[in-house]
Design an enzyme around this catalytic site. Structure first.
Site, short mmCIF file in Angstrom:
data_model
loop_
_atom_site.label_atom_id
_atom_site.label_comp_id
_atom_site.label_asym_id
_atom_site.label_seq_id
_atom_site.Cartn_x
_atom_site.Cartn_y
_atom_site.Cartn_z
N CYS A 139 -43.88 -18.15 8.18
CA CYS A 139 -45.17 -18.13 7.49
C CYS A 139 -45.28 -19.30 6.50
O CYS A 139 -45.35 -20.45 6.91
CB CYS A 139 -45.41 -16.79 6.83
N HIS A 145 -44.36 -12.68 11.08
CA HIS A 145 -43.46 -11.81 10.33
C HIS A 145 -42.91 -10.74 11.29
O HIS A 145 -43.64 -10.21 12.12
CB HIS A 145 -44.20 -11.12 9.18
#
Length: 605
Positions: free
Chosen positions: A441, A542
């Site tokens: 991310c 994630h």
């Protein structure tokens, strides 16, 4: 409507099927569900206890019953099909269906009850107690939902409909046997941004930024109470029990009159409370007595039981002290729960405070401990392997590492500046091509060539900044638009599954070989970046390490990694979590008076 009616006719013709474990989507709602009616025979029932009217993008009204579980309750599916067959109904538009629906609702639908789990301190064990109660009730055939009105955490996850809630409610939802949590289970999420300011996420969507003064002075006395009340009411109409979790201590006398996370939320729910005390901290009896005595006298009666938690050694040695505690505070101790060596996700970054490393395995992985680190539960699956995970704050701590991970962050641009100020950028550049490097991310965004934020959406640092240059990618923030979505797909290298979720601002122009193929509504979409020659990995996903295929592929690039991995069997992280939830529930079953707990829940207030 015609299509739904056609499907229901097919279901009526098929007859009652119960729990269809052969269905590839089973369970789509909760384990043990009745699958007789995949398409509800009463749609659209227009019953606001079960659904709601939504305005479509085309401007028409639609009946939305996404969150309704009524027809999937085992007793309901069997009964409804029996009544339909008895009446000889073959078409769901038969006017007699309304009578069957009314009778079934009157017989089987009732408003659920709630109980609040309070903690004498932070880290008292509230979260795992809620998870344990959810699992114990679920194993008894009850439909249960966790709930936390207000949670402060940078560990969040995305629901199936793209809403953002705290990670711990997703864990508790799993304990409750639910396929997926929803935004009603954590209606207010606070995500710290620094300088005593937090982003407030309401019912899964960004609401605004508040400092402490404006949050308690404007938000709490303004919309917050209504938000909490409507979500409690929503869940109570759909579940047998709502297991509520408090936040911090319920006896914070400086904000007691504005606390919507503890006694205040319990009042809105009509929920009796149990107080959990962490014995391992020491002074547990004083914590229990002090908490009760600091709560205003008119509210103390809401606490119906005490659970002494995390007792090392023989839990029965606490019995005499528990009896004396009962005498002092006039509240029964309903549980003496032993210490359980669990491996469950940590709730927030406070859990990392003082943690230098975890594990003693052969494969050494260094995680850059960013100032605004977020979603660090991405790292938890690494502990299933023969690893030592180090959390590093200085470049020299990277010496001797076998791999580097740059994790997620609440603010990519600010944390990238910190990476450069501390000299981590040079240290990482020196390891390029020598050890595998993974960015997740925000960490993935940092690995690119540049980051462009002309309007300062990420913070006060406007304009374009140079990234770490590990990938030839450019990330741009053009507008305040947040991506929140669950994802499933495959790891391109092996074709094996990968699952996870995305929560990020900014869009990345990728000029690298992709890492994953993600299933989207519009078709397969490439995701992530991969340079095998330099052992560089980057993804927005994630949870990408939870499936063993990608996790072990990444670790195999560590020197000696293949040999270390060959000594163990690949394990899915979801299975690991499930095993730990079961262990938790078994320990609680042996440590608490469950009949007394049920009496408390049934008694209400």
């Amino acid at each position: 409507m015609d299509n739904i009616a056609k499907k229901v006719r097919e279901e009526i013709e098929r007859g009652w099927v119960g729990s269809d474990k052969g269905c590839p989507y089973h369970p789509c709602h909760f384990t043990g569900q009745d699958c007789t009616f995949c398409y509800c025979p009463f749609y659209p029932c227009m019953d606001e206890d079960l659904g709601q009217i939504l305005r479509s993008k085309r401007g028409s009204d639609l009946w939305d019953c996404t969150y309704c579980l009524f027809i999937h309750r085992p007793e309901v599916g069997r009964h409804v099909m029996s009544e339909i067959k008895k009446a000889g109904i073959t078409d769901p538009r038969d006017p007699r269906m309304e009578g069957i629906r009314t009778e079934a609702k009157g017989r089987f639908h009732k408003e659920g009850r709630a109980i609040m789990v309070l903690g004498a301190t932070s880290d008292a064990g509230k979260s795992i107690t809620v998870a344990a109660i959810c699992r114990m009730l679920h194993k008894r055939g009850l439909v249960v939902a966790p709930f936390k009105s207000q949670n402060m955490s940078l560990n969040s996850k995305v629901t199936r409909r793209g809403y953002e809630i705290a990670m711990i409610q997703t864990l508790q939802s799993k304990a409750a046997g639910l396929k997926g949590p929803d935004e009603h289970m954590n209606p207010i999420l606070l995500k710290p941004k620094g300088d005593r300011v937090s982003q407030v996420v309401v019912e899964g969507e960004p609401y605004g930024d508040f400092d402490v003064k404006s949050y308690y002075g404007e938000f709490v006395p303004g919309p917050a109470v209504g938000i909490v009340r409507r979500n409690i009411d929503f869940l109570k109409k759909r579940y047998d029990y709502v297991i509520m979790e408090g936040a911090g201590s319920p006896a914070e006398i400086n904000i007691y009159d504005r606390d919507i996370a503890n006694i205040g939320a319990a009042k809105l729910a009509g929920a009796p409370c149990v107080l959990v005390v962490n014995v391992e901290w020491g002074g547990s009896f004083a914590y229990a007595v002090g908490t009760v005595k600091l709560i205003p006298e008119e509210d103390r009666g809401m606490i119906k039981g005490v659970i002494l938690n995390n007792i090392r050694g023989d839990a029965s040695r606490m019995a005499s002290g528990a009896e004396e505690l009962e005498r002092i505070i006039g509240i029964p101790v309903i549980g003496l729960v032993p210490h359980i060596g669990l491996e469950l996700p940590l709730e927030d970054s406070e859990s990392l405070r003082g943690m230098k490393s975890k594990g003693t395995g052969k494969m050494v992985i260094s995680v850059i401990r960013l100032p605004k680190i977020a979603n660090f539960t991405d790292l938890d699956p690494l502990y299933l392997e023969d690893t030592t995970v180090r959390f590093v704050t200085r470049p020299e701590e990277l010496e001797g590492t076998g791999a580097v991970i740059i994790p997620g962050t609440k603010n990519t641009v600010d944390d990238l500046a910190w990476v450069k100020e501390t000299g981590f950028d040079k240290a990482i550049a020196g390891l390029r091509g020598r050890v595998p490097i993974l960015g997740i991310c925000g960490g993935y965004q940092m690995m690119g060539r540049s980051l462009e934020d002309p309007e300062g959406i990420e913070g006060p640092r406007q304009g374009a900044v140079e990234g770490l240059g590990l990938f030839d990618n450019v990330t741009r923030w053009k507008e305040y638009r947040k991506t929140t979505t669950q994802a499933e797909g495959t790891f391109i290298r092996t074709g094996e599954p990968v699952t996870g979720y995305e929560i990020h601002m900014g869009v990345t122009e990728v000029n690298e070989e992709p890492l994953f193929s993600i299933d989207r509504l519009q078709g397969a979409e490439e995701e992530g970046s991969f340079r095998e020659s330099e052992m560089l990995f980057g993804t927005y996903l994630h949870g990408a390490l939870e499936k063993p295929s990608f996790r072990r592929f990444f670790l195999s690039h560590i020197e000696g990694g293949r040999e270390a991995l060959s000594a163990s069997i690949p394990k899915d992280y979801d299975d690991h979590i499930e095993e730990n939830i079961e262990r938790l529930a078994i320990a609680f079953e042996g440590g608490i008076d469950f009949d007394r707990l049920m009496e408390i829940m049934e008694g209400g207030l």
